[in-house]
Design an enzyme around this catalytic site. Structure first.
Site, PDB file in Angstrom:
ATOM      1  N   ASP A 239     -26.300 -32.559  -9.950  1.00 56.52           N
ATOM      2  CA  ASP A 239     -26.391 -33.216 -11.248  1.00 56.52           C
ATOM      3  C   ASP A 239     -26.101 -32.208 -12.352  1.00 56.52           C
ATOM      4  OD1 ASP A 239     -27.477 -35.093 -13.419  1.00 56.52           O
ATOM      5  OD2 ASP A 239     -27.952 -36.232 -11.608  1.00 56.52           O
TER       6      ASP A 239
ATOM      7  N   HIS B 140     -30.292 -35.899 -17.739  1.00 56.65           N
ATOM      8  CA  HIS B 140     -29.873 -36.805 -16.668  1.00 56.65           C
ATOM      9  C   HIS B 140     -30.482 -36.395 -15.329  1.00 56.65           C
ATOM     10  CE1 HIS B 140     -26.961 -38.662 -13.814  1.00 56.65           C
ATOM     11  NE2 HIS B 140     -26.796 -39.571 -14.754  1.00 56.65           N
TER      12      HIS B 140
ATOM     13  N   SER C 252     -26.615 -44.310 -11.920  1.00 53.28           N
ATOM     14  CA  SER C 252     -27.217 -42.984 -11.728  1.00 53.28           C
ATOM     15  C   SER C 252     -28.707 -43.072 -11.470  1.00 53.28           C
ATOM     16  CB  SER C 252     -26.991 -42.114 -12.966  1.00 53.28           C
ATOM     17  OG  SER C 252     -25.678 -41.640 -13.033  1.00 53.28           O
TER      18      SER C 252
END
Length: 544
Positions: free
Chosen positions: A76, A299, A468
């Site tokens: 990521d 994220h 995601s």
């Protein structure tokens, strides 16, 4: 990595406000309560939301059963390794001495205590924003083919010429889309922020959350209707408060501006000065640095919390897996990831003991696809499961291929890969997240991915939406199965997760359209993942 600005926000933002006044565990721990925001841990039948039955599974099937720690690698943008809900669960390289600047275990990566950063330079700097893959192709191919007719190009180069014409169009489409989005979101954000500020002032509220809006009873009937209307709109859209709507709008606005300035700019190339490698040399594996955090770990931190936030510390949220070690591998920038970095990230995870790899990223061109596929084959040979997000463009990926593809170049289906679409909270026409990609052949399952509450950097928590977020739901489920049934192989994990879905025939809006279709036609299983059913199946097989 793309941010899904939902169709609801794009189309309804201007009308949202009604007119207003100007360590290894030997047994499962005692069961904590599920935070109210974590609807995705709940059970469809018992709780009336389209969760994956995590609470029910621990309560009825796994209580006091022994488990083994499982390493899950998260490829990521970085992870906030200091977060209170994650730090106890971080994977630690047992052969590496932290901070001594040496490669103690001789694996080629000095001080890789909790993972590695393939987006870093030797001097400690990091790539943050990157170009899109089609932007990079434009930069490489434009000098060769711009202004030329196809007949003037040698036959051996015509496939590349055709690729240039294709990426030239997609690049132009993205520029136009983001220019329009930046303009419309900018206007909508200012209008809604002004309206929200006025409404808070008129109602004497510090925040416009649904609980407060439901309780207020102003004497002014217009003000009452405005509060009630906003309450209904927030509930329908799946938001707890107006502040979250504004935050999503601002994030989408900022990303569109960043894309125009950087990701869609063929002259932008931060990697050359920061890393200084040849991105097309996929045999090169010794580069990067130890910074697992990176410039923007929002994220990755959110993904990590979904998989394995601490279930024993009585704070924050609950991860899906209760005996997990989270390996942080930074290889996904704001923009399109490089095939070289992804291939190396997969290999690093496999070589350092990961059983499951979460891959919440994707793109539509893959120039070094062979290198990524070789790494995926390497993972398969070592029994490692790969879980991949389907993408956030409302596309049928049976038609518009997204990479990594679920099929090898040979056409063979990748046996250790699960591709995941995003579902929402309610079993109705809005059950599929409107941004989610889909595909009767190439999407395996759907999992919760809309308004998912998880960890954020700086000891914070909040909602994010996207495939995601759906992918780590499945990765977390796989970690639970592997932890309680350690003999399961990667293909066993995939088989159990796919075979145990709850199949629904609800008429849902096909993403990106107003057309209703059978939910079961949007993936090859036709279902929503369910941990309870998966554990039941694994238990039955283990008892034979």
């Amino acid at each position: 990595m793309s941010f899904p600005v939902s169709s609801w926000l794009r189309l309804s933002a201007l009308a949202l406000l009604l007119p207003v006044v100007g360590a290894a565990q030997n047994a499962a721990p005692a069961l904590p309560a599920v935070p109210a925001q974590q609807w995705y841990l709940l059970d469809p039948k018992a709780d009336g939301v389209m969760g994956v039955s995590v609470r029910k599974t621990y309560d009825e099937l796994l209580r006091n059963r022994p488990s083994a720690p499982v390493v899950v690698a998260i490829i990521d943008a970085g992870i906030d390794t200091a977060h209170a809900d994650l730090k106890r669960l971080l994977w630690t390289n047992p052969k590496e001495v932290a901070g001594n600047g040496l490669d103690d275990d001789q694996n080629g990566y000095a001080d890789d205590v909790h993972g590695w950063n393939f987006l870093g330079g030797a001097d400690g700097r990091n790539v943050d924003v990157e170009t899109y893959e089609d932007t990079r192709l434009i930069a490489r191919l434009k000098p060769l083919y711009e202004g030329k007719a196809r007949t003037a190009v040698p036959a051996a180069k015509r496939a590349e010429y055709d690729l240039y014409q294709k990426v030239k169009k997609t690049q132009a489409d993205k520029v136009a889309e983001n220019t329009e989005r930046a303009e419309s979101l900018g206007k909508a954000y200012l209008l809604n922020k002004e309206g929200a500020d006025n409404l808070k002032l008129a109602l004497n509220l510090p925040r416009l959350d649904t609980a407060s809006l439901r309780r207020v009873s102003p004497a002014d009937p217009n003000l009452y209707r405005a509060a009630l209307g906003l309450y209904g709109n927030l509930r329908e859209a799946g938001y707890a408060d107006m502040e979250s709507v504004l935050a999503d709008m601002k994030e989408g606005l900022d990303q569109s501006k960043s894309l125009l300035d950087f990701s869609l700019n063929p002259a932008f190339n931060p990697r050359a000065s920061i890393i200084g490698d040849n991105p097309e040399d996929t045999k090169d594996r010794r580069y990067g640095n130890r910074d697992n955090h990176g410039p923007d770990p929002s994220h990755g931190t959110h993904v990590a919390g979904i998989i394995g936030a601490d279930r024993t510390n009585n704070q924050g949220i609950l991860g899906i897996a209760d005996n997990v070690r989270l390996m942080a591998i930074r290889a996904v920038p704001n923009g399109d990831e490089r095939d070289k970095d992804i291939a190396n990230a997969i290999r690093y995870a496999v070589d350092n003991g990961a059983s499951i790899i979460n891959m919440s990223f994707g793109k539509y061109y893959s120039p070094q696809r062979e290198a990524v596929e070789e790494a995926m084959k390497y993972a398969a040979s070592k029994g490692v499961l790969l879980v991949h997000s389907a993408g956030n463009e409302s596309q049928d990926i049976d038609v518009q291929v997204q990479y990594p593809s679920p099929l090898y170049l040979s056409g063979q289906r990748i046996p250790n890969l699960i591709t995941v679409g995003a579902a929402a909270r309610t079993n109705d026409r809005n059950m599929v997240a409107d941004f989610s990609n889909y595909g009767k052949k190439n999407v395996d399952v759907f999992a919760p991915g809309h308004q998912i509450y998880s960890t954020l950097p700086g000891q914070q928590y909040g909602n994010k939406s996207g495939t995601s977020m759906a992918s780590p739901v499945v990765a977390g489920m796989a970690a639970v199965l592997k932890s309680y049934f350690p003999s399961l192989s990667a293909t066993d994990l995939k088989r159990l997760i796919l075979a145990s879905v709850d199949v629904y025939h609800t008429k849902v809006l096909k993403p990106g359209t107003q057309k209703e279709v059978d939910f079961a036609e949007l993936s090859n299983t036709g279902g929503l993942v369910n941990l309870y059913r998966a554990v039941q199946m694994a238990s039955a097989e283990a008892a034979k």
